[in-house]
Design a protein around this motif. Structure first.
Motif, PDB file in Angstrom:
ATOM      1  N   THR A 181       0.824  -1.205   0.000  1.00 36.56           N
ATOM      2  CA  THR A 181       0.000   0.000   0.000  1.00 36.56           C
ATOM      3  C   THR A 181       0.860   1.257   0.000  1.00 36.56           C
ATOM      4  N   ARG A 182       0.264   2.350  -0.409  1.00 33.90           N
ATOM      5  CA  ARG A 182       0.965   3.638  -0.386  1.00 33.90           C
ATOM      6  C   ARG A 182       1.348   4.016   1.044  1.00 33.90           C
ATOM      7  N   ASP A 202       3.594   8.356  -5.307  1.00 34.62           N
ATOM      8  CA  ASP A 202       3.234   8.169  -6.711  1.00 34.62           C
ATOM      9  C   ASP A 202       4.273   8.766  -7.649  1.00 34.62           C
ATOM     10  N   SER A 206       6.488   6.620 -10.292  1.00 34.45           N
ATOM     11  CA  SER A 206       6.430   6.975 -11.708  1.00 34.45           C
ATOM     12  C   SER A 206       7.829   7.176 -12.283  1.00 34.45           C
ATOM     13  N   ASP A 222       3.475  -2.811 -11.105  1.00 33.87           N
ATOM     14  CA  ASP A 222       2.060  -2.689 -11.454  1.00 33.87           C
ATOM     15  C   ASP A 222       1.329  -1.837 -10.422  1.00 33.87           C
ATOM     16  N   SER A 223       0.399  -1.030 -10.919  1.00 30.33           N
ATOM     17  CA  SER A 223      -0.459  -0.246 -10.030  1.00 30.33           C
ATOM     18  C   SER A 223      -1.717  -1.047  -9.706  1.00 30.33           C
ATOM     19  N   ILE A 224      -2.073  -1.065  -8.438  1.00 33.96           N
ATOM     20  CA  ILE A 224      -3.330  -1.679  -8.000  1.00 33.96           C
ATOM     21  C   ILE A 224      -4.235  -0.527  -7.589  1.00 33.96           C
ATOM     22  N   ARG A 225      -5.199  -0.245  -8.416  1.00 33.81           N
ATOM     23  CA  ARG A 225      -6.017   0.954  -8.260  1.00 33.81           C
ATOM     24  C   ARG A 225      -6.604   1.083  -6.855  1.00 33.81           C
ATOM     25  N   GLY A 226      -6.365   2.241  -6.258  1.00 36.44           N
ATOM     26  CA  GLY A 226      -6.919   2.535  -4.948  1.00 36.44           C
ATOM     27  C   GLY A 226      -6.200   1.869  -3.792  1.00 36.44           C
ATOM     28  N   TYR A 229       1.011  -0.691  -4.979  1.00 33.02           N
ATOM     29  CA  TYR A 229       1.834  -1.203  -6.065  1.00 33.02           C
ATOM     30  C   TYR A 229       2.360  -2.588  -5.729  1.00 33.02           C
TER      31      TYR A 229
END
Length: 238
Positions: A181-182, A202, A206, A222-226, A229
């Motif tokens: 998670t972020r 982010d 990037s 890969d990004s896991i929306r919401g 990563y």
């Protein structure tokens, strides 16, 4: 020995405020009010931290920061941005800033951010200096990471990463296929006392992706929306 801070700020009142409060905390400060002069000062003298305004005569803050990083100067930089100027924050982080302060700001926030950046920098320097006799290597596909040296090699070529990009990559590669998670990245890489938002994570991810694009089949983020990563690689060895 007192830590040295370079303040590059052309607004006299704000420059005096910064210099006074930093000096009261025991830091040695020098103020420069011109972008070009500030760049030369940062390149010619050794500083522990640079506080850099964006709007400057001569070279603007982005240009100063970009030239510093291009010349290999890794002195931590806190940029001063205008209120509601997210684009300035993003651009500053992409150019290699370590943190930001949004104007107007309070003295407590200023000192907290300065202290946090200096503390993180000291921890990173100690990690780089601490090298064991048996060098640890982490492999993900054709990506090789040397944690003790803060070095990354992809397809036989060294990939230059900023310290925070390296730490993000290292944390992800140690958890292959696991969604991170972020908040986890923020707390582990930047610390629980970091005041900035998740946008910082982010931006660094990037930038990291772009530097790994040359071998997308071997390793990718890969990004896991919401959520956050995860790192996906064909081979992982420790």
């Amino acid at each position: 020995m007192a830590q040295k801070i370079l303040v590059i700020e052309d607004e006299p009142t704000l420059a005096r405020l910064l210099s006074y409060n930093l000096s009261q905390e025991g830091y040695h400060t020098k103020v420069v009010d011109h972008g070009g002069d500030g760049l030369q000062e940062a390149l010619q003298q050794s500083y522990d931290l640079i506080i850099l305004d964006i709007m400057l005569p001569g070279l603007n803050g982005f240009e100063v920061l970009a030239k510093l990083r291009q010349k290999g100067n890794s002195t931590p930089v806190i940029i001063l941005t205008a209120r509601n100027a997210e684009d300035e924050v993003v651009q500053g982080l992409k150019h290699g800033a370590d943190d930001y302060i949004t104007k107007p700001f309070g003295v407590a926030e200023l000192l907290a951010r300065v202290s946090a950046v200096l503390r993180r920098t000291q921890s990173e320097d100690a990690a780089v200096d601490k090298q064991g006799t048996n060098e640890k290597v982490i492999q993900a596909g054709e990506l090789y990471i040397y944690p003790e040296k803060y070095e990354v090699v992809l397809n036989g070529e060294s990939i230059p990463l900023r310290p925070k990009e390296f730490e993000v990559l290292l944390y992800l590669v140690q958890r292959p296929g696991v969604v991170v998670t972020r908040d986890d990245l923020m707390n582990i890489v930047w610390g629980f006392d970091y005041i900035g938002g998740q946008r910082t994570v982010d931006v660094h991810v990037s930038s990291l992706r772009k530097k790994l694009e040359m071998n997308q089949q071997s390793v990718q983020i890969d990004s896991i929306r919401g959520v956050g990563y995860k790192l996906v690689a064909t081979i992982i060895k420790k």
